[in-house]
Motif scaffolding. Structure first.
Motif, mmCIF file in Angstrom:
data_model
loop_
_atom_site.group_PDB
_atom_site.id
_atom_site.type_symbol
_atom_site.label_atom_id
_atom_site.label_comp_id
_atom_site.label_asym_id
_atom_site.label_seq_id
_atom_site.Cartn_x
_atom_site.Cartn_y
_atom_site.Cartn_z
ATOM 1 N N GLU A 133 25.424 57.540 -22.835
ATOM 2 C CA GLU A 133 26.573 56.173 -23.219
ATOM 3 C C GLU A 133 27.725 56.485 -23.012
ATOM 4 N N HIS A 134 28.589 55.172 -22.849
ATOM 5 C CA HIS A 134 29.837 54.975 -22.456
ATOM 6 C C HIS A 134 30.740 55.830 -23.655
ATOM 7 N N SER A 135 31.815 56.037 -23.387
ATOM 8 C CA SER A 135 32.821 56.323 -24.491
ATOM 9 C C SER A 135 33.087 55.284 -25.461
ATOM 10 N N LEU A 136 33.374 55.425 -26.640
ATOM 11 C CA LEU A 136 33.863 54.290 -27.797
ATOM 12 C C LEU A 136 35.058 53.473 -27.191
ATOM 13 N N GLU A 137 35.965 54.278 -26.841
ATOM 14 C CA GLU A 137 37.501 53.864 -26.519
ATOM 15 C C GLU A 137 37.541 52.955 -25.146
ATOM 16 N N LEU A 138 37.870 51.839 -25.403
ATOM 17 C CA LEU A 138 38.474 51.109 -24.182
ATOM 18 C C LEU A 138 39.925 50.889 -24.273
ATOM 19 N N GLY A 139 40.854 50.010 -23.353
ATOM 20 C CA GLY A 139 42.082 50.057 -23.532
ATOM 21 C C GLY A 139 42.623 48.776 -23.324
ATOM 22 N N ARG A 140 43.788 48.512 -23.332
ATOM 23 C CA ARG A 140 44.083 46.986 -23.463
ATOM 24 C C ARG A 140 43.859 46.307 -21.961
ATOM 25 N N GLY A 141 43.877 47.197 -21.032
ATOM 26 C CA GLY A 141 43.276 46.515 -19.550
ATOM 27 C C GLY A 141 42.159 45.792 -19.881
ATOM 28 N N GLU A 142 41.114 46.355 -20.647
ATOM 29 C CA GLU A 142 39.819 45.787 -20.705
ATOM 30 C C GLU A 142 40.168 44.427 -21.432
ATOM 31 N N LEU A 143 40.985 44.334 -22.460
ATOM 32 C CA LEU A 143 41.264 43.108 -23.201
ATOM 33 C C LEU A 143 41.767 42.078 -22.392
ATOM 34 N N LEU A 144 42.636 42.582 -21.228
ATOM 35 C CA LEU A 144 43.283 41.452 -20.324
ATOM 36 C C LEU A 144 42.242 41.100 -19.376
ATOM 37 N N GLU A 145 41.284 42.038 -18.854
ATOM 38 C CA GLU A 145 40.242 41.735 -18.118
ATOM 39 C C GLU A 145 39.334 40.508 -18.525
ATOM 40 N N LEU A 146 38.899 40.736 -20.095
ATOM 41 C CA LEU A 146 38.187 39.628 -20.683
ATOM 42 C C LEU A 146 38.931 38.486 -20.746
ATOM 43 N N ASN A 147 39.953 38.419 -21.121
ATOM 44 C CA ASN A 147 40.808 37.238 -21.309
ATOM 45 C C ASN A 147 40.825 36.540 -19.722
ATOM 46 N N ASP A 148 41.326 37.141 -18.722
ATOM 47 C CA ASP A 148 41.090 36.584 -17.610
ATOM 48 C C ASP A 148 40.023 35.848 -17.131
ATOM 49 N N ALA A 149 39.069 36.749 -17.226
ATOM 50 C CA ALA A 149 37.639 36.086 -16.922
ATOM 51 C C ALA A 149 37.282 35.020 -17.588
ATOM 52 N N LEU A 150 37.609 34.842 -19.172
ATOM 53 C CA LEU A 150 37.140 33.611 -19.948
ATOM 54 C C LEU A 150 38.003 32.701 -19.642
ATOM 55 N N THR A 151 39.458 32.840 -19.163
ATOM 56 C CA THR A 151 40.469 31.877 -18.712
ATOM 57 C C THR A 151 39.802 30.985 -17.377
ATOM 58 N N HIS A 152 39.201 31.756 -16.643
ATOM 59 C CA HIS A 152 38.841 31.164 -15.298
ATOM 60 C C HIS A 152 37.226 30.760 -15.272
ATOM 61 N N MET A 153 36.557 30.881 -16.402
ATOM 62 C CA MET A 153 35.205 30.388 -16.590
ATOM 63 C C MET A 153 35.041 29.106 -16.990
ATOM 64 N N LYS A 154 34.575 28.200 -15.980
ATOM 65 C CA LYS A 154 34.437 26.941 -16.212
ATOM 66 C C LYS A 154 33.356 26.499 -17.173
ATOM 67 N N ALA A 155 32.447 27.203 -17.475
ATOM 68 C CA ALA A 155 31.459 26.969 -18.303
ATOM 69 C C ALA A 155 30.840 28.171 -18.820
ATOM 70 N N PRO A 156 30.306 28.308 -19.974
ATOM 71 C CA PRO A 156 29.698 29.527 -20.541
ATOM 72 C C PRO A 156 28.764 30.102 -19.787
ATOM 73 N N ALA A 157 28.833 31.446 -19.289
ATOM 74 C CA ALA A 157 28.027 31.670 -18.401
ATOM 75 C C ALA A 157 27.823 33.603 -18.680
ATOM 76 N N ARG A 158 26.667 34.097 -18.500
ATOM 77 C CA ARG A 158 26.638 35.558 -18.554
ATOM 78 C C ARG A 158 27.081 36.230 -17.296
ATOM 79 N N LEU A 159 28.148 37.229 -17.704
ATOM 80 C CA LEU A 159 28.812 37.847 -16.796
ATOM 81 C C LEU A 159 29.128 39.296 -16.801
#
Length: 302
Positions: free
Chosen positions: A266-292
């Protein structure tokens, strides 16, 4: 560089890079936060269960313990967080299914009290959100002496943490020379909360960001909450982003399916702020809810 002459993807990368700079420390000296230790691997309930203990207990440092429920007890394998201040302790979540969670937490509190030559501290029990795989042990704590269980309601939570407007404002709890900020982040659940420990720089994100499937029940709220959390974290030292589950494998873009008890890679538990920014960027550009799917998590609208 002239931003007018580059494409939207390049602009997005530049914006993330600029945001990352806001959270950097001036010197590579530990950033002035209190350090801690996370294990390289966690026990996940296998390959055979036998007499496996219900909880794995990790001492992050002498005033913060992380408890993980064994997969042999419940496949959700949630993480709980126990913070100690000078005046009281704070437990976040109470686990899934039937366990002896209250007695386990009491043992850790007693161990802390003995090590610090103190009487056991009063305990506050809070939540990352209201789903039953994080609240199953609440009843055990309601009957525990010297314990306050925060209500599983928006109004009760708002009042306890002194959040003026839900979800726009930030609340806090002072454990005694240890302040933890409380950020409402509804979207996964109406009661989702993030916690920022100023002492360690840890940002706890519950089920809203972790290595796995980010189930989104209210998409507009989730988008707004993620943006709000990015803004909250600007200029702050974020040592780790810690969620409440691990569902992702170490292999990029690969997860363990629902119901998996044993996760040997399994993956490590810890993520970083970069993953938060990545999530935010993806959601900002997602025109409609979609699995990604991304390298370390998957956006999963319900």
């Amino acid at each position: 560089m002239n931003l007018l002459k580059v494409g939207p993807i390049t602009c997005g990368v530049l914006l993330i890079a600029c945001a990352c700079l806001l959270a950097q420390a001036p010197q590579p000296d530990g950033a002035g936060v209190r350090p801690g230790a996370l294990p390289k691997t966690w026990r996940t309930g296998g390959p055979t269960c036998g007499a496996a203990s219900e909880w794995e207990i990790q001492e992050y440092n002498s005033d913060l313990y992380i408890l993980r429920e064994n997969g042999c007890v419940n496949f959700e394998k949630p993480f709980l967080y126990l913070f100690f201040g000078h005046a009281r302790a704070l437990l976040l979540d109470t686990g899934a299914g039937e366990t002896h969670v209250a007695s386990t937490v009491s043992e850790v509190i007693s161990k802390w009290a003995t090590a610090n030559h103190r009487e056991p501290l009063p305990l506050v029990v809070g939540h990352s959100h209201s789903h039953d795989d994080h609240t199953a042990g609440d009843a055990q704590f309601r009957s525990r002496a010297n314990t306050t269980v925060i209500p599983l309601t928006v109004e009760g939570t708002r009042k306890f943490f002194e959040i003026a407007r839900w979800p726009e404002d930030v609340g806090r709890i002072d454990l005694g020379d240890r302040v933890i900020d409380v950020v409402p982040i509804p979207g996964h659940d109406v009661l989702s909360l993030a916690y920022y420990d100023r002492q360690t720089g840890l940002l706890l994100t519950g089920d809203s960001l972790y290595p796995g499937r980010l189930y989104v029940r209210d998409f507009p709220a989730f988008v707004a909450s993620t943006t709000r959390l990015v803004r909250f974290s600007e200029g702050k030292i974020v040592t780790h982003v810690l969620g409440c589950h691990i569902e992702q494998a170490r292999t990029p873009y690969l997860d363990y399916k629902v119901g998996t008890k044993y996760q040997p890679d399994e993956h490590s538990l810890e993520l970083g702020r970069g993953e938060l920014l990545e999530l935010n960027d993806a959601l900002t550009h997602m025109k409609a809810p979609a699995r990604l799917a991304f390298r370390d998590f998957t956006i999963w609208p319900m």
